[in-house]
Design a protein around this motif. Sequence first.
Motif, PDB file in Angstrom:
ATOM      1  N   GLY A  94      74.807 -90.292  63.463  1.00  0.00           N
ATOM      2  CA  GLY A  94      74.147 -89.459  64.470  1.00  0.00           C
ATOM      3  C   GLY A  94      75.129 -88.729  65.347  1.00  0.00           C
ATOM      4  O   GLY A  94      76.173 -89.273  65.714  1.00  0.00           O
ATOM      5  N   VAL A  95      74.787 -87.468  65.659  1.00  0.00           N
ATOM      6  CA  VAL A  95      75.593 -86.681  66.588  1.00  0.00           C
ATOM      7  C   VAL A  95      74.666 -85.863  67.476  1.00  0.00           C
ATOM      8  O   VAL A  95      73.727 -85.239  66.994  1.00  0.00           O
ATOM      9  CB  VAL A  95      76.551 -85.703  65.857  1.00  0.00           C
ATOM     10  CG1 VAL A  95      77.501 -85.055  66.874  1.00  0.00           C
ATOM     11  CG2 VAL A  95      77.350 -86.378  64.775  1.00  0.00           C
ATOM     12  N   GLY A  96      74.953 -85.870  68.779  1.00  0.00           N
ATOM     13  CA  GLY A  96      74.178 -85.053  69.716  1.00  0.00           C
ATOM     14  C   GLY A  96      73.915 -85.788  71.014  1.00  0.00           C
ATOM     15  O   GLY A  96      74.154 -86.990  71.128  1.00  0.00           O
ATOM     16  N   LYS A  97      73.410 -85.066  71.984  1.00  0.00           N
ATOM     17  CA  LYS A  97      73.110 -85.663  73.285  1.00  0.00           C
ATOM     18  C   LYS A  97      72.063 -86.769  73.178  1.00  0.00           C
ATOM     19  O   LYS A  97      72.059 -87.715  73.951  1.00  0.00           O
ATOM     20  CB  LYS A  97      72.609 -84.585  74.249  1.00  0.00           C
ATOM     21  CG  LYS A  97      73.645 -83.570  74.674  1.00  0.00           C
ATOM     22  CD  LYS A  97      73.012 -82.573  75.620  1.00  0.00           C
ATOM     23  CE  LYS A  97      73.936 -81.402  75.900  1.00  0.00           C
ATOM     24  NZ  LYS A  97      73.279 -80.390  76.735  1.00  0.00           N
ATOM     25  N   ALA A  98      71.161 -86.632  72.208  1.00  0.00           N
ATOM     26  CA  ALA A  98      70.086 -87.624  72.040  1.00  0.00           C
ATOM     27  C   ALA A  98      70.428 -88.692  71.010  1.00  0.00           C
ATOM     28  O   ALA A  98      69.627 -89.601  70.768  1.00  0.00           O
ATOM     29  CB  ALA A  98      68.797 -86.913  71.640  1.00  0.00           C
TER      30      ALA A  98
END
Length: 387
Positions: free
Chosen positions: A53-57
């Motif tokens: 997973g990658v991202g702010k969330a």
Amino acid sequence: MSKKELENIYFKALKKVQADSIIKDNLVLKDNSLKIVDEIVDLKKIENLYILGVGKAAFAMAKACENILKQRINGGLVISTSKGKLKYLQHFTSTHPEVTNKSLKAATKLLKISSDMKKNDYFIFLLSGGASALIEKPIKGLSLKDFIKASNALLTSGIDIKALNTIRKSISQIKGGKLADQIKAKGKVLVLSDVIGDDLNIIGSAPMNNGKFSHSLIGNNKIALKEAKKYSKPFVEKVEIITTTLDKSSEEAAKYIKEKISFYDKKYKSFVLLFGGETTTVVKAKNGFGGRNQELALRLLLNKSINKKISILCAGSDGIDGKSDAAGAFIDFNLYSKIKEEKIDAKKFLLDSDSNTFFKKVGYDFVTGITGTNVMDFIIVLKKGEE
């Protein structure tokens, strides 16, 4: 002021697109059968199950995956802006919106685990906004220092996210499907959209979008604002989602919103108007604090979009608005007398790209902390009827 009512609408919209909701709706485990959106995976037929997973969330989404899959997870890596540990997965805290050495370290870790996965393995990739800055590996011949210089210049230039991510992809070894090129395993990408039109070529600069893996959109601005509309209906005469694709400079957006408010103000005694999307802003001064939502709120205040019955909240769904600790800001009619009494020059704060300092000073900044999701921005306009 109607701060509480505006907050309630914001949080209703937010809850619908937070990690727990979107993962529970799209990941169902029954015995050895795992349903991922519309695909069934037989866990007996795969060697290892990975979560990437990658991202702010990404952290919140991964935590929701762990709650469902538990020890069935064999490994993986999650890169986000959050702090904290995961039970079955590695978690790396990187930087956003600036690209730094941490972004390079994160990309190196992700490339390693991605290329190590075998043919009989299966992965779920959690992609959300912010991925562009969180992971980076510049093309050969371009130093990280020069890459950072170019990225920072782009961030403050006022160009839209589509153009920004196109340039980012051309100078990266990981964006534009280049990460997917390294993967031998089978898998699926679950996407939380933070871009206008939900274009998979733009979200997070598309690290997995090379045609090899299917992508499923599981959360966006439209889903959030529909929930806000549903919640608001019993309290006012009219609720309208004006747009979920607001794509203008903060100056143009302020004029557009003012026109819409004026139109509905003449027709209805009470209303909620909902706008979603992402405005752009040019940073004119280096030492200011703020972001596009607070600048928009300040412009709406200065162009007299509000009256005694109308109040507005402009806020980012991720909880962070530009260079500040606020998600956005409120405005209402009482602010005019407040800035007059305290002799505050609101226009100067706008010219100094210092909207956050202004809203903190008058006590109208909206602070939520990191929300664990990211579906662009919400602009909520509330007109209250007679008490």
